[in-house]
Design an enzyme around this catalytic site. Structure first.
Site, PDB file in Angstrom:
ATOM      1  N   MET A  30      49.950 -14.882  37.958  1.00 20.49           N
ATOM      2  CA  MET A  30      50.663 -13.602  37.987  1.00 20.49           C
ATOM      3  C   MET A  30      49.683 -12.454  37.731  1.00 20.49           C
ATOM      4  O   MET A  30      50.092 -11.346  37.364  1.00 20.49           O
ATOM      5  CB  MET A  30      51.791 -13.603  36.957  1.00 20.49           C
ATOM      6  CG  MET A  30      52.837 -14.669  37.282  1.00 20.49           C
ATOM      7  SD  MET A  30      54.467 -14.271  36.695  1.00 20.49           S
ATOM      8  CE  MET A  30      54.190 -14.249  34.939  1.00 20.49           C
ATOM      9  N   GLY A  31      48.390 -12.719  37.913  1.00 24.13           N
ATOM     10  CA  GLY A  31      47.392 -11.661  37.775  1.00 24.13           C
ATOM     11  C   GLY A  31      47.086 -11.330  36.327  1.00 24.13           C
ATOM     12  O   GLY A  31      47.367 -12.123  35.428  1.00 24.13           O
ATOM     13  N   LEU A  33      44.100 -11.220  35.230  1.00 19.50           N
ATOM     14  CA  LEU A  33      43.326 -12.458  35.089  1.00 19.50           C
ATOM     15  C   LEU A  33      42.400 -12.415  33.880  1.00 19.50           C
ATOM     16  O   LEU A  33      41.928 -11.365  33.462  1.00 19.50           O
ATOM     17  CB  LEU A  33      42.510 -12.696  36.360  1.00 19.50           C
ATOM     18  CG  LEU A  33      43.311 -12.837  37.654  1.00 19.50           C
ATOM     19  CD1 LEU A  33      42.373 -13.135  38.822  1.00 19.50           C
ATOM     20  CD2 LEU A  33      44.369 -13.935  37.546  1.00 19.50           C
ATOM     21  N   HIS A  34      42.146 -13.604  33.336  1.00 16.45           N
ATOM     22  CA  HIS A  34      41.212 -13.786  32.233  1.00 16.45           C
ATOM     23  C   HIS A  34      40.470 -15.093  32.474  1.00 16.45           C
ATOM     24  O   HIS A  34      40.713 -15.786  33.477  1.00 16.45           O
ATOM     25  CB  HIS A  34      41.954 -13.777  30.884  1.00 16.45           C
ATOM     26  CG  HIS A  34      43.149 -14.678  30.863  1.00 16.45           C
ATOM     27  ND1 HIS A  34      43.047 -16.051  30.917  1.00 16.45           N
ATOM     28  CD2 HIS A  34      44.479 -14.401  30.835  1.00 16.45           C
ATOM     29  CE1 HIS A  34      44.260 -16.580  30.898  1.00 16.45           C
ATOM     30  NE2 HIS A  34      45.151 -15.596  30.866  1.00 16.45           N
ATOM     31  N   HIS A  37      42.366 -18.269  33.641  1.00 15.91           N
ATOM     32  CA  HIS A  37      42.632 -18.387  35.080  1.00 15.91           C
ATOM     33  C   HIS A  37      41.356 -18.789  35.820  1.00 15.91           C
ATOM     34  O   HIS A  37      41.387 -19.633  36.714  1.00 15.91           O
ATOM     35  CB  HIS A  37      43.102 -17.040  35.662  1.00 15.91           C
ATOM     36  CG  HIS A  37      44.386 -16.520  35.086  1.00 15.91           C
ATOM     37  ND1 HIS A  37      44.442 -15.410  34.282  1.00 15.91           N
ATOM     38  CD2 HIS A  37      45.660 -16.950  35.212  1.00 15.91           C
ATOM     39  CE1 HIS A  37      45.696 -15.160  33.949  1.00 15.91           C
ATOM     40  NE2 HIS A  37      46.464 -16.087  34.485  1.00 15.91           N
ATOM     41  N   GLY A 149      47.536 -24.801  34.107  1.00 15.15           N
ATOM     42  CA  GLY A 149      46.935 -24.749  32.777  1.00 15.15           C
ATOM     43  C   GLY A 149      47.822 -25.425  31.736  1.00 15.15           C
ATOM     44  O   GLY A 149      49.044 -25.214  31.729  1.00 15.15           O
ATOM     45  N   GLN A 155      55.845 -25.958  31.485  1.00 16.17           N
ATOM     46  CA  GLN A 155      55.830 -25.542  32.897  1.00 16.17           C
ATOM     47  C   GLN A 155      55.109 -26.582  33.752  1.00 16.17           C
ATOM     48  O   GLN A 155      55.515 -26.866  34.877  1.00 16.17           O
ATOM     49  CB  GLN A 155      55.147 -24.182  33.018  1.00 16.17           C
ATOM     50  CG  GLN A 155      54.947 -23.712  34.435  1.00 16.17           C
ATOM     51  CD  GLN A 155      54.467 -22.282  34.506  1.00 16.17           C
ATOM     52  OE1 GLN A 155      55.239 -21.346  34.346  1.00 16.17           O
ATOM     53  NE2 GLN A 155      53.179 -22.088  34.744  1.00 16.17           N
ATOM     54  N   MET A 186      43.944 -17.639  25.474  1.00 14.52           N
ATOM     55  CA  MET A 186      43.909 -16.490  26.389  1.00 14.52           C
ATOM     56  C   MET A 186      45.234 -16.386  27.125  1.00 14.52           C
ATOM     57  O   MET A 186      45.812 -17.404  27.522  1.00 14.52           O
ATOM     58  CB  MET A 186      42.766 -16.634  27.379  1.00 14.52           C
ATOM     59  CG  MET A 186      41.429 -16.463  26.725  1.00 14.52           C
ATOM     60  SD  MET A 186      40.128 -16.338  27.950  1.00 14.52           S
ATOM     61  CE  MET A 186      38.720 -16.300  26.842  1.00 14.52           C
ATOM     62  N   SER A 188      47.599 -13.275  29.605  1.00 18.94           N
ATOM     63  CA  SER A 188      47.709 -11.906  30.139  1.00 18.94           C
ATOM     64  C   SER A 188      48.459 -11.026  29.149  1.00 18.94           C
ATOM     65  O   SER A 188      48.188  -9.831  29.035  1.00 18.94           O
ATOM     66  CB  SER A 188      48.454 -11.925  31.474  1.00 18.94           C
ATOM     67  OG  SER A 188      47.816 -12.819  32.363  1.00 18.94           O
TER      68      SER A 188
HETATM   69  P1  AMP Z   1      49.981 -17.008  34.654  1.00 18.30           P
HETATM   70  O1  AMP Z   1      49.200 -15.952  35.379  1.00 18.30           O
HETATM   71  O2  AMP Z   1      50.202 -16.714  33.222  1.00 18.30           O
HETATM   72  O3  AMP Z   1      51.229 -17.395  35.404  1.00 18.30           O
HETATM   73  O4  AMP Z   1      49.059 -18.313  34.655  1.00 18.30           O
HETATM   74  C1  AMP Z   1      48.569 -18.869  35.843  1.00 18.30           C
HETATM   75  C2  AMP Z   1      47.975 -20.216  35.532  1.00 18.30           C
HETATM   76  O5  AMP Z   1      46.895 -20.079  34.607  1.00 18.30           O
HETATM   77  C3  AMP Z   1      49.000 -21.180  34.878  1.00 18.30           C
HETATM   78  O6  AMP Z   1      48.807 -22.485  35.400  1.00 18.30           O
HETATM   79  C4  AMP Z   1      48.608 -21.096  33.427  1.00 18.30           C
HETATM   80  O7  AMP Z   1      48.968 -22.245  32.672  1.00 18.30           O
HETATM   81  C5  AMP Z   1      47.103 -20.945  33.509  1.00 18.30           C
HETATM   82  N1  AMP Z   1      46.583 -20.368  32.259  1.00 18.30           N
HETATM   83  C6  AMP Z   1      47.041 -19.259  31.629  1.00 18.30           C
HETATM   84  N2  AMP Z   1      46.364 -19.062  30.481  1.00 18.30           N
HETATM   85  C7  AMP Z   1      45.468 -20.070  30.378  1.00 18.30           C
HETATM   86  C8  AMP Z   1      44.492 -20.427  29.408  1.00 18.30           C
HETATM   87  N3  AMP Z   1      44.296 -19.709  28.293  1.00 18.30           N
HETATM   88  N4  AMP Z   1      43.749 -21.538  29.621  1.00 18.30           N
HETATM   89  C9  AMP Z   1      43.936 -22.284  30.748  1.00 18.30           C
HETATM   90  N5  AMP Z   1      44.834 -21.993  31.702  1.00 18.30           N
HETATM   91  C10 AMP Z   1      45.600 -20.910  31.519  1.00 18.30           C
END
Ligand code: AMP
Length: 282
Positions: A30-31, A33-34, A37, A149, A155, A186, A188
């Site tokens: 969902m952007g 990014l860190h 991601h 992640g 999820q 980490m 967003s």
């Molecule tokens: P999101 O943008 O929050 O929907 O996350 C996109 C993907 O990145 C999902 O599969 C999350 O589980 C993964 N993700 C988010 N935060 C982390 C993190 N700190 N470490 C590893 N994967 C992550």
């Protein structure tokens, strides 16, 4: 990196590359990014000839409209990070591109028990929305491998169920949680924490580590209670601290010394809701 906004154009590109023998790894996000991601992008690049990242803030998975309105958007920075990580393709669709004809109101996924506990219980409808968007994205991208992640533990299980029901050919790879130096997972949403809240936020990871260190020394209900109290003392409003079977997510109240367990936390600091988890005995 090639940027696609239209699913037809992306499909055409991917069909051509797949016909040439390329494998496709997919990282939906969902952007904002860190490095969490980016770790998924890096893993996908190791395993596949093409890595596709998507950025789409999916309205159907926000049970709280304010959370949706305030979700951070940092597209310029995201583009830079993806370029730097040498991601091959970014899919950046509009709402209409994913939900032509408006948001679906009748779609229903059978998620069984998974939807009744933890995030499912505290965020009604959330996983239905996750399935709506992930199903559409998988139909468009048709990856060989999907990267998720562990940060979003439940999820991952929901999406695995979706894949076994609708896309049996797609494999999933779960990447470990990337943390800040002080242990905060980490996310967003961390961008929305005040300075004071950001200082308190690592208490989540500390409470999970405390559960891990005391496993076998105290009962599971006592471990949960201690962790909850610790977080409340730090100013958190706790949705849940739970300990569950790492494979099924069935909540556990007793431990036989062998069962693989995961501890999971969801708690608010001010308006920001944070989640984290820790495998207790890998
Ligand atoms: P999101 O943008 O929050 O929907 O996350 C996109 C993907 O990145 C999902 O599969 C999350 O589980 C993964 N993700 C988010 N935060 C982390 C993190 N700190 N470490 C590893 N994967 C992550």
């Amino acid at each position: 990196m090639i940027l696609f906004k239209k699913k037809g154009d992306l499909r055409q590109f991917l069909d051509k590359r797949k016909n040439e023998g390329s494998t496709v790894g997919f990282v939906p996000t969902m952007g904002a990014l860190h490095q969490g991601h980016i770790s998924l992008i890096e893993r996908s690049r190791q395993d596949n000839s093409i890595t596709v990242c998507s950025i789409f803030v999916n309205p159907t998975q926000f049970n709280d409209p304010r959370d949706f309105e305030k979700y951070p958007i940092t597209i310029e920075q995201d583009l830079q990070m993806l370029e730097q990580a040498e991601c091959d393709v970014l899919f950046l669709p509009s709402g209409d591109e994913i939900y032509p004809g408006g948001l679906p109101s009748h779609e229903k996924f059978d998620l069984g028990y998974l939807e009744t506990i933890l995030e499912g219980k505290y965020r009604p409808g959330h996983f239905q929305g996750v399935c709506m968007v992930v199903k559409r994205l998988l139909e468009i991208v048709t990856p060989d491998l999907l990267y998720l992640g562990q940060k979003d533990y439940q999820q991952c299980m929901v999406i695995k169920k979706l894949i076994s029901d609708f896309f049996p050919g797609i494999k999933t790879y779960i990447c470990p949680i990337i943390r800040e130096a002080d242990g905060l997972a980490m996310s967003s949403r961390n961008k929305r924490l005040s300075d004071d809240a950001r200082k308190r936020a690592p208490a989540i990871y500390q409470s999970l580590k405390a559960v891990q260190e005391s496993l076998g020394k105290e009962s599971l209900p006592a471990l949960k209670k201690n962790a909850t109290t610790r977080l409340q003392q730090q100013g958190f409003k706790v949705d849940y601290v739970d300990i569950a079977d790492a494979g099924t997510l069935q909540v556990a109240d007793e431990w036989n010394g062998k069962q693989k367990l995961v501890a999971l936390v969801a708690a608010f600091l001010g308006e920001v809701r944070l989640i984290d988890n820790l495998l207790l005995n890998q």
